[in-house]
Every structure is written in structure tokens, then in C-alpha cells.
Design a protein around this motif. Structure first.
Motif, PDB file in Angstrom:
ATOM      1  N   LEU A  69      -4.481  12.903  13.218  1.00  0.00           N
ATOM      2  CA  LEU A  69      -5.093  11.598  12.937  1.00  0.00           C
ATOM      3  C   LEU A  69      -5.480  11.479  11.470  1.00  0.00           C
ATOM      4  O   LEU A  69      -5.379  10.406  10.878  1.00  0.00           O
ATOM      5  CB  LEU A  69      -6.321  11.396  13.827  1.00  0.00           C
ATOM      6  N   SER A  70      -5.918  12.588  10.883  1.00  0.00           N
ATOM      7  CA  SER A  70      -6.275  12.577   9.458  1.00  0.00           C
ATOM      8  C   SER A  70      -5.056  12.370   8.581  1.00  0.00           C
ATOM      9  O   SER A  70      -5.133  11.713   7.540  1.00  0.00           O
ATOM     10  CB  SER A  70      -6.951  13.903   9.076  1.00  0.00           C
ATOM     11  N   ALA A  71      -3.922  12.932   9.004  1.00  0.00           N
ATOM     12  CA  ALA A  71      -2.707  12.889   8.180  1.00  0.00           C
ATOM     13  C   ALA A  71      -1.889  11.632   8.385  1.00  0.00           C
ATOM     14  O   ALA A  71      -0.965  11.359   7.610  1.00  0.00           O
ATOM     15  CB  ALA A  71      -1.837  14.112   8.487  1.00  0.00           C
ATOM     16  N   VAL A  72      -2.200  10.841   9.420  1.00  0.00           N
ATOM     17  CA  VAL A  72      -1.399   9.644   9.725  1.00  0.00           C
ATOM     18  C   VAL A  72      -2.311   8.422   9.731  1.00  0.00           C
ATOM     19  O   VAL A  72      -2.963   8.127  10.726  1.00  0.00           O
ATOM     20  CB  VAL A  72      -0.672   9.794  11.075  1.00  0.00           C
ATOM     21  N   GLY A  73      -2.351   7.734   8.592  1.00  0.00           N
ATOM     22  CA  GLY A  73      -3.112   6.494   8.488  1.00  0.00           C
ATOM     23  C   GLY A  73      -2.457   5.563   7.488  1.00  0.00           C
ATOM     24  O   GLY A  73      -3.104   5.100   6.540  1.00  0.00           O
ATOM     25  N   PRO A  74      -1.148   5.268   7.663  1.00  0.00           N
ATOM     26  CA  PRO A  74      -0.430   4.442   6.684  1.00  0.00           C
ATOM     27  C   PRO A  74      -0.928   3.003   6.661  1.00  0.00           C
ATOM     28  O   PRO A  74      -1.411   2.485   7.666  1.00  0.00           O
ATOM     29  CB  PRO A  74       1.023   4.518   7.160  1.00  0.00           C
ATOM     30  N   ARG A  75      -0.803   2.368   5.507  1.00  0.00           N
ATOM     31  CA  ARG A  75      -1.209   0.975   5.352  1.00  0.00           C
ATOM     32  C   ARG A  75       0.006   0.065   5.523  1.00  0.00           C
ATOM     33  O   ARG A  75       1.123   0.450   5.199  1.00  0.00           O
ATOM     34  CB  ARG A  75      -1.846   0.751   3.984  1.00  0.00           C
ATOM     35  N   GLY A  76      -0.236  -1.160   6.017  1.00  0.00           N
ATOM     36  CA  GLY A  76       0.879  -2.030   6.355  1.00  0.00           C
ATOM     37  C   GLY A  76       0.803  -3.430   5.794  1.00  0.00           C
ATOM     38  O   GLY A  76       0.512  -3.646   4.620  1.00  0.00           O
ATOM     39  N   ILE A  77       1.035  -4.402   6.677  1.00  0.00           N
ATOM     40  CA  ILE A  77       1.246  -5.789   6.278  1.00  0.00           C
ATOM     41  C   ILE A  77      -0.004  -6.433   5.688  1.00  0.00           C
ATOM     42  O   ILE A  77       0.067  -7.149   4.687  1.00  0.00           O
ATOM     43  CB  ILE A  77       1.736  -6.617   7.481  1.00  0.00           C
ATOM     44  N   ILE A  78      -1.168  -6.225   6.306  1.00  0.00           N
ATOM     45  CA  ILE A  78      -2.379  -6.906   5.831  1.00  0.00           C
ATOM     46  C   ILE A  78      -2.659  -6.590   4.365  1.00  0.00           C
ATOM     47  O   ILE A  78      -2.821  -7.506   3.540  1.00  0.00           O
ATOM     48  CB  ILE A  78      -3.586  -6.552   6.721  1.00  0.00           C
TER      49      ILE A  78
END
Length: 616
Positions: free
Chosen positions: A333-342
Motif C-alpha cells: 500500500l505504501s509503494a502503490v499510490g499513483p496519481r491520476g486524472i483529478i
């Protein structure tokens, strides 16, 4: 020209999705690379002038559709899997991310606190646009998926409203803390209330509208689509940047009620979100200006490191402080927090607003920081999510069931309820479709074909079960699993009692269907209470078995073990390494290789297993 550009963007988006599915890599990676290829940094087919003033509206409606679909899949049952962790990550966690990111921006880029808070507000969001594609190729346990999905939808809403309030109150206006908090709560309330109202109207129309059987599914899809657009557009008319909250709330409300033509609506939303996601991600990626990113120099990299390696792990650690999450799940969970459309869409809008205020340097800083983080997290976190999951071993090993009839389907549903990673294989398209309608993963193909089993992931499977009504087919499946792929645990349904010996000679756990039925009927007649409870396994009650290892349980007595397990659960059975089984006493001391069977309420048994064997 615009039509041709849109056609190219859609073609690239669809091609990216197909390629991603084939390579089992999240599609957002290919979408952002496709956008860069046709943008100013590539062939120059797309620029800010391509869409004129219409891009903002297109992005807004598209994001509303995506968040509506994300909310629709966010069931209350799933949220209860990790309600404490999700509450923390969307409240205290969002606050830490906002203020921590703002501090990093102010320190490393030497800018004003207001701009730091604006960037921090944007980067709270992850979103279903990046989390959804990851969870399509990475299987994790439900409590982990619930955190990622819930965070994506809820924090997108928070970020979309917060960034507007920061801009209007702190940058353009001169409001104080009370005005800031009041404005945030007002917009949040407007969005959620209007979304709930639209959802109620859609539900009433679909439930009480007496839709014709022949055209009902079509009308249901169209009414839901109209509801999305009305929720977004109506809320935006009442208060700016509340449409995202309204769309997410409408999706969540409709996804948690008994909606007519539910399956058709889900299929429609899934297909629609794939199309708009492909278009918007490619279009926004095409607007990335590498000059804005390069001007940040090492300070930009420092911000990325601070957010991904300090702030994100801190938030996850504080949010998941209970025995449900293993150490490796917390690392995942710490390593997977990509940012997207917003962040991408709103950063573009407010960069223009800052330019209009005569603050071009801050506009460049805003766009550069946001797009750098999006670019870095999409490539490193979304693109490598499957590899990260493999290294950390957070994906439960696959359980393959060959045969999608009544027995196979019922078994798959029970194992799914126990948290197993189940894949159903059947060559009948109708059986595969029926399984998928029930929320199961299914593969169309012949289970006696080695190539089909390889596609199903048999080389990484912990168990394979043959559940067809044909013993010859079941025996061939078991032979392939045992001799060709070396699957350790193989079980089979045996339809004719005289065939049991042939299965057992292979080392297969054979279940004689006639004897199993007779045993069940005997329980109903002789032990009705036990029979009723056994039928409820996976719902109100459960039975789970763990192995005693040197690191956790060896040397403990049953009395000591009972003192550590949750209320509503007890040790019912003890199996020794030599295969003998007994009902243990409190004085019995556990030895290496023993197997302990827990039984009791589903939630209590689950907590007991996670307490002593967190990877089970």
C-alpha cells in the motif's frame, strides 16, 4: 481536423488497453506514453489549442463518469472489510498528505505557502483511473483492495473540492480559517446531497417506471447515463467543482441498492469508463510540458521522494495499525499510490488561472510538480505494481476450478467468500458468462488443454479442482495438474463411485459425489443443528486450518492459544504431523508440523488466522 485527432486518441487508447491486458500491465502506463507520443513533446498532433475551450467540459464529464463507475462498485460490504483503515486514510491521512506535500513544496521549491497548499490539495487524490487498472492485473486480498478503491473515490472528491477552496479563499481571496472550513463543508454537502437526490430519482424511475421487458436494459443504461450527467452538471450549477462529489455519491448510492437490470448497467458502465478513461488520459498526457518539469531540477525529484517514500508510508502505517494487515501488505500500500486524472485535469485549469493573475512562475511550478509526480508514480508504481506485488508476495496463490456447473460455481462462490483467489475454467460460454455475472473471475477454454491451464496460471496455482460431471474429463485435468505442472494439492469431484480408486492412485483428493450426498443427508437427519451451521459456513460461521511453525506457535499450549484468539472462535481440532487427529485439551502443547483448526463466527475465525498466519 478535430474529428481526426479524436479518432487517433481513441484508437491509441483502445490499443493501449488491449496491449495492457495482453501483457498484464496496468493500462495507465501505456495511455500516458501514447499521449506523450502525440503531444508537443512527440509528433505534435495535440496541443492546448486543439480542443479550444471544450477540453475542460469534456474532462469534467469524463471524470464524473469514471468516478460514478468507481462509486458504483464501492459496496458497503467491501468498505466494511477495512472500515477503520479507510476512515483514517481519508481523514487524518488526507490531512497529512495535504500538509506534508505543501511543506515539501515550500521547502524545496522556495514558494509561497498558499501555492504549496494548492499543490498539496491536488496531490491528495489517487483515483479509480489509476487504481482500477492496477487491480485488474494485480490480485490482492479484499481488505487491501477496499483501502485502495475507497481511497481512490473518496480522496478524489476531497481533492477536487479542497483545491478550489484553497484557490478561491487563500490565493484569490483573503478569507480566514473559519471561512476556509465553512466553504469546504458547504461544497462537500452540496455535492453529496445533490448526488444522493439524483440517485433517488434514478432509482424511483427504474423501480417504479414499469420498463418494457424488451427495452428495459437499454432504457436502464440510458437513464443511468443521464443521471451521471445531471448529477455532475446540476451540482456544478449550484456550486463550482461540486459535480465530482455528486457523481461519486450518485454512483455509490445506486450501487448499494437493488437496481433493476443491475448486471446490464455494470457492463455498460465498465465499457463506458474504459472509453472515456482512454480518451482523457491520452488527451491530458499529450499536454504534459517537459519544460515545466525540467525547470524543477533536483528539487522536483526531492518532492517526489518526500511524497512517495516518506509521506505515503507514514499515512499507510498510521492507517493500518491492526492485525488485519501484514507487514508486506502495508509495504504494498505504501509503494502503490499513483496519481491520476483529478490532479492532471485540475492542475491544467489552475495553471491557466495563475497565469491570468500574473503569476506565471507559480503556474509553471504547479503544472511541473503535479505532472512530474503523475509521470513518476504512473511509471514506477502503476507500471511496476504487478512486480511489486510479486516481490512482496501479497497476491494470494490462485485456486483453479475446472467446470462451471452448479457444483463448480457453488464451490467458487464459497472459496471467494473465504478470500481465495479463484479462477473458474469452462469451455461453455454461457457458464463463463454466468460466473462473471456473479462477480467471479472466469476463463473460457477446455480445462483438459495444457495451454488453457497455463493461461489460467496453473504453474502458480496452489490448488486445482476438477468439478465437471464427466469423470474422464476430471481425471485428465488431474493428470495434467499432477504430472505436467506439479500442482501440490489436486481435488476432484467423482461422479461414479467405482472411479474413486483411479483418482486416489494419482494422489488426488477424490470426493465421491454419492457418498458426499449421503453424508449430508445423514447430517440433516441425525445432526440437524450441525448441518444447518455447516451450510452457513462462509456467511455467519467458518472453519479454517493453519499449520504450526517454529516462528509462532510451537511450544504454546491450547489454553494459551485460546487466550489469544478473538471471542467467537475456538480451537476445534488438532491434526498431528503423522496424520492423526484429536479434539485437544487445554494442556496439550503444540508441536512443529501440527495443524490447528479454528471454528466459530466468520469474522472471529478470520482474525484468528490473520493473527497467527497473516499470509493465509
Amino acid at each position: 481536423m478535430l474529428v481526426a485527432v479524436v479518432a487517433v486518441i481513441l484508437a491509441l487508447g483502445v490499443a493501449s488497453r488491449v496491449l495492457a491486458d495482453r501483457l498484464q500491465i496496468p493500462s495507465v502506463l501505456f495511455l500516458i506514453l501514447a499521449g506523450i507520443a502525440i503531444g508537443p513533446e512527440g509528433v505534435g498532433l495535440v496541443s492546448e489549442a486543439t480542443f479550444g475551450g471544450g477540453l475542460s467540459a469534456m474532462v469534467g464529464v469524463s471524470v464524473a463518469i469514471i468516478l460514478f463507475e468507481g462509486g458504483y462498485h464501492l459496496h458497503r460490504r467491501k468498505l466494511r472489510e477495512s472500515k477503520t483503515a479507510l476512515f483514517r486514510i481519508t481523514t487524518v491521512g488526507a490531512l497529512i498528505t495535504w500538509l506534508g506535500t505543501a511543506a515539501a513544496v515550500v521547502v524545496f521549491l522556495d514558494t509561497s505557502l498558499e501555492v504549496g497548499l494548492l499543490v498539496g490539495a491536488l496531490l491528495i487524490a489517487t483515483g479509480p483511473t489509476v487504481i482500477g487498472p492496477i487491480l485488474q492485473v494485480v490480485t490482492v486480498r479484499e481488505h487491501v483492495a477496499a483501502v485502495l478503491e475507497g481511497e481512490g473515490v473518496i480522496n478524489d472528491v476531497t481533492a477536487a473540492i479542497l483545491v478550489v477552496v484553497v484557490f478561491e479563499v487563500l490565493i484569490v481571496g483573503t478569507g480566514g480559517t473559519m471561512l476556509f472550513v465553512g466553504e469546504f463543508l458547504r461544497r462537500l454537502f452540496v455535492g453529496l446531497a445533490f448526488g444522493a437526490l439524483v440517485a433517488a430519482i434514478v432509482w424511483l424511475v427504474l423501480s417504479r417506471g414499469n420498463l418494457a421487458p424488451g427495452t428495459g436494459p437499454l432504457h436502464a443504461r440510458l437513464i443511468v447515463l443521464a443521471g451521471v450527467v445531471v448529477a455532475y452538471g446540476g451540482a456544478e450549477l449550484i456550486a463550482g467543482e461540486t459535480g465530482i462529489a455528486a457523481a461519486a455519491m450518485a454512483g455509490f448510492a445506486l450501487g448499494n441498492v437493488d437496481l433493476p437490470h443491475h448486471e446490464e448497467v455494470i457492463d455498460f458502465l465498465d465499457d463506458l469508463s474504459v472509453v472515456v478513461l482512454s480518451f482523457i488520459f491520452v488527451a491530458l498526457a499529450a499536454l504534459i510540458d517537459f519544460e515545466d518539469i525540467l525547470t524543477l531540477e533536483l528539487a522536483g525529484l526531492a518532492i517526489v521522494v518526500a511524497i512517495t517514500m516518506v509521506i505515503r508510508p507514514t499515512v499507510i502505517y498510521l492507517a493500518t495499525t491492526n492485525e488485519r494487515f501484514t507487514r508486506n501488505e502495508r509495504l504494498f500500500l505504501s509503494a502503490v499510490g499513483p496519481r491520476g486524472i483529478i490532479p492532471a485535469s485540475v492542475a491544467t485549469l489552475f495553471a491557466v488561472e495563475l497565469q491570468a493573475l500574473g503569476r506565471p512562475q507559480e503556474a509553471q511550478l504547479l503544472a511541473g510538480t503535479v505532472f512530474l509526480l503523475i509521470f513518476a508514480t504512473v511509471i514506477l508504481q502503476a507500471g511496476l505494481a504487478r512486480q511489486i506485488a510479486d516481490v512482496l508476495e501479497v497476491s494470494p496463490m490462485r485456486t483453479i476450478i475446472v467446470g462451471g456447473g452448479r457444483v463448480g460455481l457453488s464451490l467458487a462462490e464459497r472459496l471467494e467468500a473465504d478470500g481465495e483467489n479463484v479462477l473458474l475454467v469452462d469451455q461453455d460460454p454461457d457458464a463463463v458468462e454466468k460466473a462473471r455475472e456473479r462477480g467471479l473471475r472466469a476463463l473460457e477454454g477446455d480445462g483438459t488443454d495444457a495451454d488453457v491451464l497455463e493461461r489460467a496460471g496453473v504453474t502458480e496455482a496452489k490448488t486445482i479442482t476438477a468439478a465437471t460431471p464427466d469423470d474422464d474429463v476430471n481425471l485428465l485435468v488431474c493428470q495434467l495438474a499432477k504430472t505436467s505442472f506439479g500442482v501440490e494439492t489436486v481435488a476432484s469431484r467423482v461422479n461414479q463411485p467405482e472411479n474413486v480408486d483411479a483418482f486416489e492412485a494419482l494422489g488426488v483428493r477424490a470426493i465421491d459425489l454419492s457418498m458426499a450426498t449421503a453424508w449430508s443427508l445423514e447430517n440433516v437427519l441425525e445432526r440437524p443443528s450441525l448441518s444447518a451451521w455447516m451450510n452457513e459456513l462462509g456467511r455467519t460461521g467458518d472453519v479454517q486450518e493453519i499449520e504450526v511453525t517454529a516462528s509462532d506457535l510451537v511450544g504454546k499450549t491450547i489454553a494459551e492459544l485460546n487466550a489469544e484468539i478473538p471471542h467467537g472462535c475456538l480451537v476445534g481440532l488438532l491434526t498431528h504431523a503423522d496424520g492423526t487427529t484429536e479434539v485437544p485439551t487445554g494442556d496439550h502443547e503444540l508441536r512443529d508440523g501440527d495443524r490447528v483448526t479454528f471454528l466459530g463466527r466468520t469474522d472471529a475465525v478470520d482474525r484468528a488466522v490473520k493473527r497467527f498466519h497473516p499470509h493465509d
